[in-house]
Design an enzyme around this catalytic site. Structure first.
Site, PDB file in Angstrom:
ATOM      1  N   CYS A  27      47.770  45.350  48.461  1.00 32.98           N
ATOM      2  CA  CYS A  27      46.467  45.091  49.083  1.00 32.98           C
ATOM      3  C   CYS A  27      46.357  43.598  49.426  1.00 32.98           C
ATOM      4  O   CYS A  27      47.199  42.798  49.002  1.00 32.98           O
ATOM      5  CB  CYS A  27      45.363  45.477  48.115  1.00 32.98           C
ATOM      6  SG  CYS A  27      45.434  44.484  46.612  1.00 32.98           S
ATOM      7  N   HIS A  55      50.759  43.846  38.191  1.00 40.13           N
ATOM      8  CA  HIS A  55      51.308  44.860  37.293  1.00 40.13           C
ATOM      9  C   HIS A  55      52.489  45.549  37.962  1.00 40.13           C
ATOM     10  O   HIS A  55      52.433  46.741  38.296  1.00 40.13           O
ATOM     11  CB  HIS A  55      50.208  45.855  36.897  1.00 40.13           C
ATOM     12  CG  HIS A  55      49.231  45.267  35.926  1.00 40.13           C
ATOM     13  ND1 HIS A  55      47.910  45.625  35.850  1.00 40.13           N
ATOM     14  CD2 HIS A  55      49.402  44.308  34.977  1.00 40.13           C
ATOM     15  CE1 HIS A  55      47.310  44.930  34.897  1.00 40.13           C
ATOM     16  NE2 HIS A  55      48.194  44.126  34.362  1.00 40.13           N
ATOM     17  N   CYS A 110      40.957  37.589  43.376  1.00 44.96           N
ATOM     18  CA  CYS A 110      40.657  38.290  44.636  1.00 44.96           C
ATOM     19  C   CYS A 110      39.186  38.052  44.988  1.00 44.96           C
ATOM     20  O   CYS A 110      38.309  38.144  44.112  1.00 44.96           O
ATOM     21  CB  CYS A 110      40.926  39.782  44.464  1.00 44.96           C
ATOM     22  SG  CYS A 110      40.435  40.725  45.921  1.00 44.96           S
ATOM     23  N   HIS A 138      40.783  46.059  30.417  1.00 46.37           N
ATOM     24  CA  HIS A 138      41.452  45.574  31.634  1.00 46.37           C
ATOM     25  C   HIS A 138      41.100  44.102  31.884  1.00 46.37           C
ATOM     26  O   HIS A 138      39.943  43.696  31.706  1.00 46.37           O
ATOM     27  CB  HIS A 138      41.014  46.431  32.837  1.00 46.37           C
ATOM     28  CG  HIS A 138      41.865  46.235  34.045  1.00 46.37           C
ATOM     29  ND1 HIS A 138      41.698  45.164  34.896  1.00 46.37           N
ATOM     30  CD2 HIS A 138      42.902  46.946  34.539  1.00 46.37           C
ATOM     31  CE1 HIS A 138      42.600  45.253  35.868  1.00 46.37           C
ATOM     32  NE2 HIS A 138      43.342  46.315  35.680  1.00 46.37           N
ATOM     33  N   GLU A 140      40.566  42.372  34.499  1.00 42.54           N
ATOM     34  CA  GLU A 140      39.470  42.128  35.454  1.00 42.54           C
ATOM     35  C   GLU A 140      38.120  42.260  34.752  1.00 42.54           C
ATOM     36  O   GLU A 140      37.217  41.424  34.945  1.00 42.54           O
ATOM     37  CB  GLU A 140      39.546  43.127  36.623  1.00 42.54           C
ATOM     38  CG  GLU A 140      38.372  42.982  37.579  1.00 42.54           C
ATOM     39  CD  GLU A 140      38.315  44.066  38.643  1.00 42.54           C
ATOM     40  OE1 GLU A 140      39.393  44.531  39.091  1.00 42.54           O
ATOM     41  OE2 GLU A 140      37.201  44.445  39.020  1.00 42.54           O
ATOM     42  N   THR A 175      36.703  46.895  40.287  1.00 40.27           N
ATOM     43  CA  THR A 175      37.028  47.146  41.700  1.00 40.27           C
ATOM     44  C   THR A 175      37.941  48.355  41.914  1.00 40.27           C
ATOM     45  O   THR A 175      37.942  48.946  42.985  1.00 40.27           O
ATOM     46  CB  THR A 175      37.711  45.917  42.325  1.00 40.27           C
ATOM     47  OG1 THR A 175      38.832  45.553  41.520  1.00 40.27           O
ATOM     48  CG2 THR A 175      36.754  44.753  42.460  1.00 40.27           C
ATOM     49  N   CYS A 204      36.516  48.486  45.419  1.00 40.06           N
ATOM     50  CA  CYS A 204      37.194  47.909  46.585  1.00 40.06           C
ATOM     51  C   CYS A 204      37.566  48.998  47.596  1.00 40.06           C
ATOM     52  O   CYS A 204      38.079  50.058  47.217  1.00 40.06           O
ATOM     53  CB  CYS A 204      38.434  47.199  46.051  1.00 40.06           C
ATOM     54  SG  CYS A 204      39.732  46.987  47.208  1.00 40.06           S
ATOM     55  N   SER A 232      50.432  49.656  35.719  1.00 42.66           N
ATOM     56  CA  SER A 232      49.448  49.468  36.795  1.00 42.66           C
ATOM     57  C   SER A 232      48.412  50.580  36.752  1.00 42.66           C
ATOM     58  O   SER A 232      48.724  51.754  36.999  1.00 42.66           O
ATOM     59  CB  SER A 232      50.162  49.462  38.155  1.00 42.66           C
ATOM     60  OG  SER A 232      49.257  49.752  39.195  1.00 42.66           O
ATOM     61  N   SER A 276      49.814  47.031  43.774  1.00 42.12           N
ATOM     62  CA  SER A 276      50.675  45.924  43.358  1.00 42.12           C
ATOM     63  C   SER A 276      52.156  46.240  43.591  1.00 42.12           C
ATOM     64  O   SER A 276      53.019  45.594  43.001  1.00 42.12           O
ATOM     65  CB  SER A 276      50.418  45.614  41.881  1.00 42.12           C
ATOM     66  OG  SER A 276      50.455  46.797  41.105  1.00 42.12           O
TER      67      SER A 276
HETATM   68  S1  SF4 Z   1      39.906  44.157  44.521  1.00 46.75           S
HETATM   69 FE1  SF4 Z   1      41.912  44.530  43.627  1.00 46.75          FE
HETATM   70  S2  SF4 Z   1      42.696  46.268  44.817  1.00 46.75           S
HETATM   71 FE2  SF4 Z   1      41.005  45.398  45.993  1.00 46.75          FE
HETATM   72  S3  SF4 Z   1      41.910  43.922  47.413  1.00 46.75           S
HETATM   73 FE3  SF4 Z   1      41.315  42.799  45.573  1.00 46.75          FE
HETATM   74  S4  SF4 Z   1      43.131  42.782  44.281  1.00 46.75           S
HETATM   75 FE4  SF4 Z   1      43.422  44.388  45.791  1.00 46.75          FE
END
Ligand code: SF4
Length: 297
Positions: A27, A55, A110, A138, A140, A175, A204, A232, A276
């Site tokens: 992504c 990952h 991101c 996680h 994030e 996300t 996302c 992942s 990833s």
């Molecule tokens: S939120 Fe995560 S899956 Fe979506 S673009 Fe960003 S890194 Fe990629």
């Protein structure tokens, strides 16, 4: 060879019976993180990252060969260097500590993850009880909670039902969370007697597109290969979604894991890849499948 297709039948493009799901592969957030890592490495400085940048063990091995260092703690850094914040983000107190120790920071969080962090803080400051749909372990989610420490993390509808809620509540999501599970949780939130139930869908679009593409393709092939790191979360989710369609589904990290028996009497092959999974690994797996298909002819 490039993995061809985006969901189209690639037979006419020279690939034997392989279709690649819409949206498969890296992504934009991961691509950006990899680009920033490569740029930092090219500067000749020592480059560190708390936890794997992405990952995907094979891509991490490739970066390690260029000097990229994955660490568990800032204490592992002896001198100065660069700390790269991965796309999942990082707790602000850890970033502050890294600065205090003289490390240069390259922020590859991101932008969509940054948006969740910012939103969680704004909602918390506006008086909402913030609930995050996600996996509390996680990175994030840990980073989001680092920004908004009062946020509660839940990962299914029953957990939402069990919460003792009142007043103004806001629900956001990791996300890469499942859109279906998020919808259920939003509905469950409204079962509580609340002054306000605010729902912020922060999933996302790339995740949604990738999951939809994999599930759609799985319904039209004889076997699916989902490519990506076993660590992942989004690749594991793709595997679950494809298997749920009733098609034999194999989660592989590298082409060598694809065996001839997996393809026997299964002429229509589908491939999907996590966010990833770099293109060079998708290509290698497709090459392997193609070679095995050709041997059978
Ligand atoms: S939120 Fe995560 S899956 Fe979506 S673009 Fe960003 S890194 Fe990629």
């Amino acid at each position: 060879m490039s993995a061809m297709g985006s969901g189209a039948d690639n037979g006419s493009a020279g690939v034997v019976g392989i279709r690649v799901a819409e949206g498969s592969g890296v992504c934009f957030g991961v691509r950006r993180a990899l680009r920033l890592a490569e740029t930092a490495l090219a500067s000749g400085k020592a480059v560190y990252c708390l936890g794997p940048l992405i990952h995907n063990p094979q891509e991490m091995e490739r970066l390690a060969g260029k000097g990229f260092r994955v660490i568990e703690s800032l204490d592992e850094i002896a001198g100065v260097g660069v700390l790269l914040i991965r796309s999942h983000g990082l707790r602000p107190d850890v970033v502050a500590e890294a600065r205090r120790r003289g490390l240069a920071i390259i922020d590859a969080t991101c932008p969509l993850v940054r948006r969740v962090q910012t939103l969680a803080v704004q909602l918390q400051e506006a008086g909402y009880r913030v609930i995050v749909a996600g996996d509390a372990r996680h990175p994030e989610v840990r980073a989001i909670r680092g920004h908004a420490p009062a946020a509660v993390v839940v990962n299914d509808i029953e957990a939402v039902r069990r919460l003792d809620l009142s007043g103004r509540v806001a629900l956001a999501a990791q996300t890469t969370f499942s859109p279906e599970a998020f919808r259920e949780m939003a509905a469950a939130l409204r079962e509580h007697d609340l002054e306000e139930a605010r729902v912020e869908n922060t999933i996302c679009a790339a995740t949604v597109e990738r999951q939809r593409g994999a599930a759609d393709l799985a319904a039209h092939v004889d076997v699916m290969f989902v490519i990506g790191g076993r660590n992942s979360a989004n690749t594991n989710r793709l595997t679950e979604l494809c298997a749920a369609r009733g098609v034999p589904t194999y989660h592989v990290e590298v082409g060598e894991e694809v065996a001839e028996a997996m393809l026997r009497d299964r002429p229509r092959v589908g491939v999907a890849a996590g966010a990833s999974t770099p293109q060079w690994i998708i290509d290698a797996v497709c090459e392997r499948i193609k070679a095995l298909q050709c041997e059978r002819r």
